[in-house]
Design an enzyme around this catalytic site. Structure first.
Site, short mmCIF file in Angstrom:
data_model
loop_
_atom_site.label_atom_id
_atom_site.label_comp_id
_atom_site.label_asym_id
_atom_site.label_seq_id
_atom_site.Cartn_x
_atom_site.Cartn_y
_atom_site.Cartn_z
N ASP A 157 14.16 3.04 6.19
CA ASP A 157 13.28 2.37 5.24
C ASP A 157 14.07 1.66 4.15
O ASP A 157 13.83 0.49 3.84
CB ASP A 157 12.31 3.38 4.59
CG ASP A 157 11.25 3.87 5.56
OD1 ASP A 157 11.37 3.59 6.76
OD2 ASP A 157 10.33 4.56 5.10
N GLY A 212 6.77 1.62 3.36
CA GLY A 212 8.00 1.69 2.57
C GLY A 212 7.82 1.34 1.11
O GLY A 212 8.74 0.81 0.48
N SER A 213 6.63 1.65 0.54
CA SER A 213 6.39 1.23 -0.85
C SER A 213 7.40 1.87 -1.81
O SER A 213 7.93 1.18 -2.70
CB SER A 213 4.96 1.56 -1.28
OG SER A 213 4.72 2.94 -1.17
N GLY A 240 3.16 4.08 5.23
CA GLY A 240 4.26 3.81 6.15
C GLY A 240 4.86 2.44 5.95
O GLY A 240 5.65 1.98 6.76
N ALA A 264 10.46 2.93 -1.22
CA ALA A 264 11.80 2.34 -1.04
C ALA A 264 11.84 0.93 -1.62
O ALA A 264 12.83 0.54 -2.26
CB ALA A 264 12.14 2.30 0.45
N ALA A 265 10.76 0.17 -1.44
CA ALA A 265 10.75 -1.22 -1.94
C ALA A 265 10.75 -1.26 -3.47
O ALA A 265 11.45 -2.08 -4.07
CB ALA A 265 9.55 -1.96 -1.38
N PRO A 289 0.83 -1.21 0.00
CA PRO A 289 0.00 0.00 0.00
C PRO A 289 0.87 1.26 0.00
O PRO A 289 1.87 1.32 0.70
CB PRO A 289 -0.79 -0.11 1.31
CG PRO A 289 -0.63 -1.51 1.77
CD PRO A 289 0.59 -2.08 1.15
C1 MEV Z 1 9.42 6.80 8.44
O1 MEV Z 1 9.15 5.47 7.99
C2 MEV Z 1 10.15 6.78 9.75
C3 MEV Z 1 10.53 8.14 10.33
O2 MEV Z 1 11.30 7.87 11.50
C4 MEV Z 1 11.30 9.00 9.38
C5 MEV Z 1 12.70 8.48 9.10
O3 MEV Z 1 13.21 7.62 9.82
O4 MEV Z 1 13.30 8.98 8.12
C6 MEV Z 1 9.29 8.91 10.77
#
Ligand code: MEV
Length: 316
Positions: free
Chosen positions: A148, A103-104, A101, A106-107, A97
């Site tokens: 990430d 990590g789409s 959050g 980055a993946a 998704p």
């Molecule tokens: C984002 O997945 C995590 C945060 O800590 C930002 C980061 O680490 O760059 C909010």
């Protein structure tokens, strides 16, 4: 034709504090994956990236420097000593998704890097994948900690401290998480910037909260490595309370987290940047179906159940 993939991820504990040098733990989520496939293009057509889920086609020769996928592709080709735009078609797909959050971005980039290496007949080490993906993370997120790109590149639970080599570690006993989408898009770039602005007004208060998070992250690692994952429950709850104080939760996340706890989760917290996005809840074989059902009934549009266990990076 070659293909490669990379997993989604969740941050277990330590988000936001990790931007300020504290440790965090993230784990891969193999139930969701990004894939990249490279096929030769007709001669002279150059390198074209089809990002189907984003509805975008990017010609590498024409894309701007602020286009994350193009930036990663160019950096990878340069790393491999290849022409700037070989006649290759790259197809990107993902079941991770977006803006949740997980990590789409980055993946997808990690899959792209690994597929370009495969097309060149090489196998990259995870640190190289992570470094190359970090370039896109900077474009997506501004000043990311690097957690990430690290977890999706290593495909293992990682202990991450900004600026230090990541430590891959193994759970002594598997444990299960319910991951629920709050239905509000995650706003990592904005929440990271908001925490920075608020911290500037009162650095000692924020440093104290970050230290408290660091201590619970240490305790979480010990619980995982010593095979007592049930101890993660109260640590999730404590971490969420501190994330609320940092101002990155929302009324909707808080409500769904309360629903998960009432349905039997041993602890729950937001995961990732906050401002929306996902929550995670610690469950066991008995509570998992009830927590999942309660979150769906409370309006979470998507719920994933994942088990975190020692696992080598599965081959494509
Ligand atoms: C984002 O997945 C995590 C945060 O800590 C930002 C980061 O680490 O760059 C909010």
């Amino acid at each position: 034709m070659v293909s490669a993939h990379a997993p989604g991820k969740v941050i277990l504990v330590g988000e936001h504090a990790v931007v300020y040098g504290r440790p965090a733990i993230a784990v891969p989520v193999w139930e969701t994956v990004a894939r990249a496939r490279v096929t030769p293009n007709a001669a002279g057509r150059g390198c074209v990236i089809h990002a189907r889920d984003l509805g975008r086609t990017i010609a590498l020769a024409e894309a701007g420097g602020d286009e994350p996928l193009a930036a990663v592709a160019r950096a990878t080709l340069a790393h491999l000593g290849l022409p700037t735009a070989p006649d290759w078609q790259i197809d990107l797909t993902s079941t991770i998704p977006m803006a949740s959050g997980m990590g789409s971005g980055a993946a997808v980039c990690a899959a792209l890097v690994r597929a370009l290496f495969a097309q060149a007949g090489e196998v990259p080490d995870p640190a190289t994948v992570s470094d190359l993906v970090y370039r896109a993370e900077q474009i997506y997120h501004g000043t990311p900690s690097g957690i990430d790109n690290t977890v999706v590149a290593y495909g293992q639970p990682v202990w991450f401290v900004r600026g230090s080599p990541p430590v891959v570690f193994t759970p002594a006993r598997p444990f299960t998480l319910v991951i629920a989408d709050s239905g509000e898009p995650g706003l990592t770039k904005q929440t990271v910037a908001a925490v920075r602005a608020r911290r500037q007004e009162n650095p000692p208060r924020y440093e104290t909260w970050f230290d408290e998070i660091a201590a619970l992250v240490q305790a979480a690692r010990a619980a995982i490595e010593q095979g007592v994952p049930a101890q993660l429950g109260p640590l999730f709850d404590h971490n969420h309370a501190l994330l609320q104080q940092l101002g990155v939760s929302t009324a909707r996340l808080d409500r769904l987290i309360a629903v998960a706890r009432r349905a039997g989760a041993a602890g729950a917290k937001l995961s990732g940047g906050g401002g929306g996005g996902n929550l995670i809840a610690l469950v066991d074989g008995v509570s998992a179906p009830a927590v999942r059902a309660a979150l769906l009934a409370a309006g979470a549009p998507r719920v994933i159940v994942t088990t975190v266990a020692a696992q080598p990076f599965p081959v494509a």
